[in-house]
Design a protein around this motif. Sequence first.
Motif, PDB file in Angstrom:
ATOM      1  N   GLU A 107      16.371  -5.487  -6.030  1.00  0.00           N
ATOM      2  CA  GLU A 107      17.200  -5.427  -7.237  1.00  0.00           C
ATOM      3  C   GLU A 107      18.393  -6.371  -7.139  1.00  0.00           C
ATOM      4  O   GLU A 107      18.974  -6.751  -8.166  1.00  0.00           O
ATOM      5  N   ALA A 108      18.777  -6.750  -5.909  1.00  0.00           N
ATOM      6  CA  ALA A 108      19.892  -7.686  -5.719  1.00  0.00           C
ATOM      7  C   ALA A 108      19.428  -9.137  -5.787  1.00  0.00           C
ATOM      8  O   ALA A 108      20.249 -10.047  -5.733  1.00  0.00           O
ATOM      9  N   GLY A 109      18.095  -9.362  -5.872  1.00  0.00           N
ATOM     10  CA  GLY A 109      17.588 -10.723  -6.035  1.00  0.00           C
ATOM     11  C   GLY A 109      16.586 -11.165  -4.989  1.00  0.00           C
ATOM     12  O   GLY A 109      16.009 -12.250  -5.114  1.00  0.00           O
ATOM     13  N   ALA A 110      16.338 -10.351  -3.968  1.00  0.00           N
ATOM     14  CA  ALA A 110      15.323 -10.708  -2.976  1.00  0.00           C
ATOM     15  C   ALA A 110      13.937 -10.602  -3.601  1.00  0.00           C
ATOM     16  O   ALA A 110      13.729  -9.831  -4.547  1.00  0.00           O
ATOM     17  N   ARG A 111      12.983 -11.357  -3.052  1.00  0.00           N
ATOM     18  CA  ARG A 111      11.615 -11.348  -3.578  1.00  0.00           C
ATOM     19  C   ARG A 111      10.707 -10.507  -2.677  1.00  0.00           C
ATOM     20  O   ARG A 111      10.645 -10.743  -1.467  1.00  0.00           O
ATOM     21  N   PRO A 112       9.987  -9.547  -3.210  1.00  0.00           N
ATOM     22  CA  PRO A 112       9.011  -8.813  -2.397  1.00  0.00           C
ATOM     23  C   PRO A 112       7.819  -9.713  -2.064  1.00  0.00           C
ATOM     24  O   PRO A 112       7.581 -10.720  -2.734  1.00  0.00           O
ATOM     25  N   ASP A 113       7.043  -9.331  -1.035  1.00  0.00           N
ATOM     26  CA  ASP A 113       5.851 -10.120  -0.719  1.00  0.00           C
ATOM     27  C   ASP A 113       4.781  -9.889  -1.785  1.00  0.00           C
ATOM     28  O   ASP A 113       4.962  -9.102  -2.718  1.00  0.00           O
ATOM     29  N   ARG A 114       3.655 -10.584  -1.622  1.00  0.00           N
ATOM     30  CA  ARG A 114       2.626 -10.561  -2.667  1.00  0.00           C
ATOM     31  C   ARG A 114       2.088  -9.149  -2.917  1.00  0.00           C
ATOM     32  O   ARG A 114       1.889  -8.731  -4.049  1.00  0.00           O
ATOM     33  N   ASP A 115       1.850  -8.392  -1.822  1.00  0.00           N
ATOM     34  CA  ASP A 115       1.293  -7.045  -1.988  1.00  0.00           C
ATOM     35  C   ASP A 115       2.268  -6.137  -2.731  1.00  0.00           C
ATOM     36  O   ASP A 115       1.883  -5.397  -3.644  1.00  0.00           O
ATOM     37  N   TYR A 116       3.541  -6.180  -2.310  1.00  0.00           N
ATOM     38  CA  TYR A 116       4.526  -5.338  -2.987  1.00  0.00           C
ATOM     39  C   TYR A 116       4.702  -5.772  -4.449  1.00  0.00           C
ATOM     40  O   TYR A 116       4.898  -4.941  -5.338  1.00  0.00           O
ATOM     41  N   THR A 117       4.661  -7.082  -4.707  1.00  0.00           N
ATOM     42  CA  THR A 117       4.771  -7.553  -6.094  1.00  0.00           C
ATOM     43  C   THR A 117       3.665  -6.955  -6.947  1.00  0.00           C
ATOM     44  O   THR A 117       3.900  -6.467  -8.054  1.00  0.00           O
ATOM     45  N   ASP A 118       2.434  -6.957  -6.404  1.00  0.00           N
ATOM     46  CA  ASP A 118       1.315  -6.384  -7.149  1.00  0.00           C
ATOM     47  C   ASP A 118       1.530  -4.893  -7.404  1.00  0.00           C
ATOM     48  O   ASP A 118       1.295  -4.392  -8.514  1.00  0.00           O
ATOM     49  N   LEU A 119       1.996  -4.176  -6.396  1.00  0.00           N
ATOM     50  CA  LEU A 119       2.199  -2.735  -6.556  1.00  0.00           C
ATOM     51  C   LEU A 119       3.314  -2.427  -7.559  1.00  0.00           C
ATOM     52  O   LEU A 119       3.209  -1.484  -8.349  1.00  0.00           O
ATOM     53  N   LEU A 120       4.389  -3.215  -7.533  1.00  0.00           N
ATOM     54  CA  LEU A 120       5.479  -3.002  -8.489  1.00  0.00           C
ATOM     55  C   LEU A 120       5.015  -3.287  -9.915  1.00  0.00           C
ATOM     56  O   LEU A 120       5.398  -2.585 -10.867  1.00  0.00           O
ATOM     57  N   CYS A 121       4.171  -4.313 -10.082  1.00  0.00           N
ATOM     58  CA  CYS A 121       3.612  -4.599 -11.413  1.00  0.00           C
ATOM     59  C   CYS A 121       2.743  -3.441 -11.888  1.00  0.00           C
ATOM     60  O   CYS A 121       2.750  -3.075 -13.062  1.00  0.00           O
ATOM     61  N   ARG A 122       1.981  -2.842 -10.961  1.00  0.00           N
ATOM     62  CA  ARG A 122       1.182  -1.653 -11.315  1.00  0.00           C
ATOM     63  C   ARG A 122       2.087  -0.501 -11.741  1.00  0.00           C
ATOM     64  O   ARG A 122       1.822   0.192 -12.717  1.00  0.00           O
ATOM     65  N   LEU A 123       3.144  -0.289 -10.968  1.00  0.00           N
ATOM     66  CA  LEU A 123       4.044   0.830 -11.256  1.00  0.00           C
ATOM     67  C   LEU A 123       4.638   0.728 -12.651  1.00  0.00           C
ATOM     68  O   LEU A 123       4.702   1.720 -13.386  1.00  0.00           O
ATOM     69  N   PHE A 124       5.090  -0.477 -13.035  1.00  0.00           N
ATOM     70  CA  PHE A 124       5.745  -0.643 -14.333  1.00  0.00           C
ATOM     71  C   PHE A 124       4.794  -1.121 -15.436  1.00  0.00           C
ATOM     72  O   PHE A 124       5.222  -1.352 -16.560  1.00  0.00           O
ATOM     73  N   ALA A 125       3.501  -1.256 -15.094  1.00  0.00           N
ATOM     74  CA  ALA A 125       2.481  -1.662 -16.070  1.00  0.00           C
ATOM     75  C   ALA A 125       2.873  -2.955 -16.781  1.00  0.00           C
ATOM     76  O   ALA A 125       2.866  -3.041 -18.010  1.00  0.00           O
ATOM     77  N   THR A 126       3.258  -3.938 -15.982  1.00  0.00           N
ATOM     78  CA  THR A 126       3.668  -5.224 -16.552  1.00  0.00           C
ATOM     79  C   THR A 126       3.320  -6.329 -15.562  1.00  0.00           C
ATOM     80  O   THR A 126       2.555  -6.097 -14.609  1.00  0.00           O
ATOM     81  N   GLY A 127       3.842  -7.547 -15.760  1.00  0.00           N
ATOM     82  CA  GLY A 127       3.515  -8.672 -14.906  1.00  0.00           C
ATOM     83  C   GLY A 127       4.704  -9.177 -14.130  1.00  0.00           C
ATOM     84  O   GLY A 127       5.855  -8.781 -14.366  1.00  0.00           O
TER      85      GLY A 127
END
Length: 480
Positions: free
Chosen positions: A102-122
């Motif tokens: 939330e402060a601006g760091a980027r999650p890795d690819r797997d976490y990015t995919d999971l966060l997109c699933r959680l919020f149903a977005t891209g």
Amino acid sequence: MMDTPRGSGHGAARGRDRSVHGVAAAVRERTLAGRDGPPSAVIVGQMAEEIHATCPDVTRLKCYRLANGWTVEEAIRRFHAMCDREGLRRRGLTERSWREWEAGARPDRDYTDLLCRLFATGPVQLGFARDYTPVDGRPLLAVDPVAAVARETSEHAERAETSEIGPGTLQRLRAEMVWVCRRYVVDAPLPLFVEMRQLQERARQALERRIHPPQAIELYFLIGALSGLMANASMDMGRRVPADQLARAAFTYGSIAGQTSLMGWSRGMQASVAFWDRRYTDAVEYAEDGVTHLPHGPGAARLHMIRARALAVLAREREAVEALRQADEARHRGEPGDELHEEVGGEFAFPAAKQHYYAAVARLHLGHVDKAIEEGRRALDLYARDDSAQRSYGCEAMTRAYLVVAHLADDDEDSAREVLEPLLALPPERRIGHLATTLDVGRELLAARPGGERLARQIEGFCSVGLTHTAARALPEGSR
């Protein structure tokens, strides 16, 4: 490194945090008022965009969390529950990692995919990626052109930047904006919507060049006015959410340009959206805020009339009648030279005929049937005297629709039939969305009257082939 007074950075951060939480709470309260159950992913996305537009320094991930109303701890719980529910490896997500993202760091690819699933977005929507599609490569008619244009306009309003163009370019853009605005009152809305979108894109591209501040102000005014026109077209096509987004964008552009008339008009558009969405208290508040930006002239009269209509539905009779009086006073107290309502005019104008039409609606909601008929007849008389090239077919049609209801409420079926007849000949592409809603009240009144079946069937046939259906047929198959 420059020394920072102890605690000052943390204090500023806490202040910003309280600010964004307050914004998020206000957005959720307004958006979810009257809704049952949890909001859909689309609604959450719209709220996240609005929070980010108001607080652009806040990451999009945090905006999505706040749009859902979650704490960080709850977001992590829901993340783990989603993984368990869908048979996915949980991994060791911690509060520290989430706050770093939330402060601006980027999650890795797997976490990015999971966060997109959680919020149903891209990933673009969550701020983890960028859309590099060239503006020229974006189709004008996307899967859903109205919603797509609303989103693009809303996002562009966030990042208004300065950009060198000759005076001829500005003059041409302004002339085309005025022309499309004046055609709006006589042409069907859907083809004009696409034309406005193209014109707005040209004005946006002009902003990308190096230009002088007065030129930027003019461009923001043009883009804002076109946003307002597209909001109006969206409403005429029965699309309230895009209409509200576009009206908000118009207000933002008006504020950047210092155009109080556009700011006032945009608040009136938001009030109209709220009125047809049955959020009558919101409609009153939007109209009242509009008057603070536009206290005199025809534009102020429009705001008072919208407020009167909403107050009438709320059965606040004394306040509604006072708002009608204030509208008359504002019209006669105004000074000439309102750039939007008088110089541009067209759909932005608020002539006397339209004021009488609005008064008819307010009086009808108050139960003042005789006065409603008087005001409606006066409006039709003024429309009949108007130049056909400036005569708003939509407002005239809505006046007739309300007059039909008023005459039926007065047990005068013959007069209702007389007023309805020209309306039945209106082509489907000009049957704006609110006509059917209004006439349906008349059909219900007829259903309770012996011998009213034939007229009721005519109204039902008219309502079954309207602009909403025409607009839907113009969309790609997957968006209907």
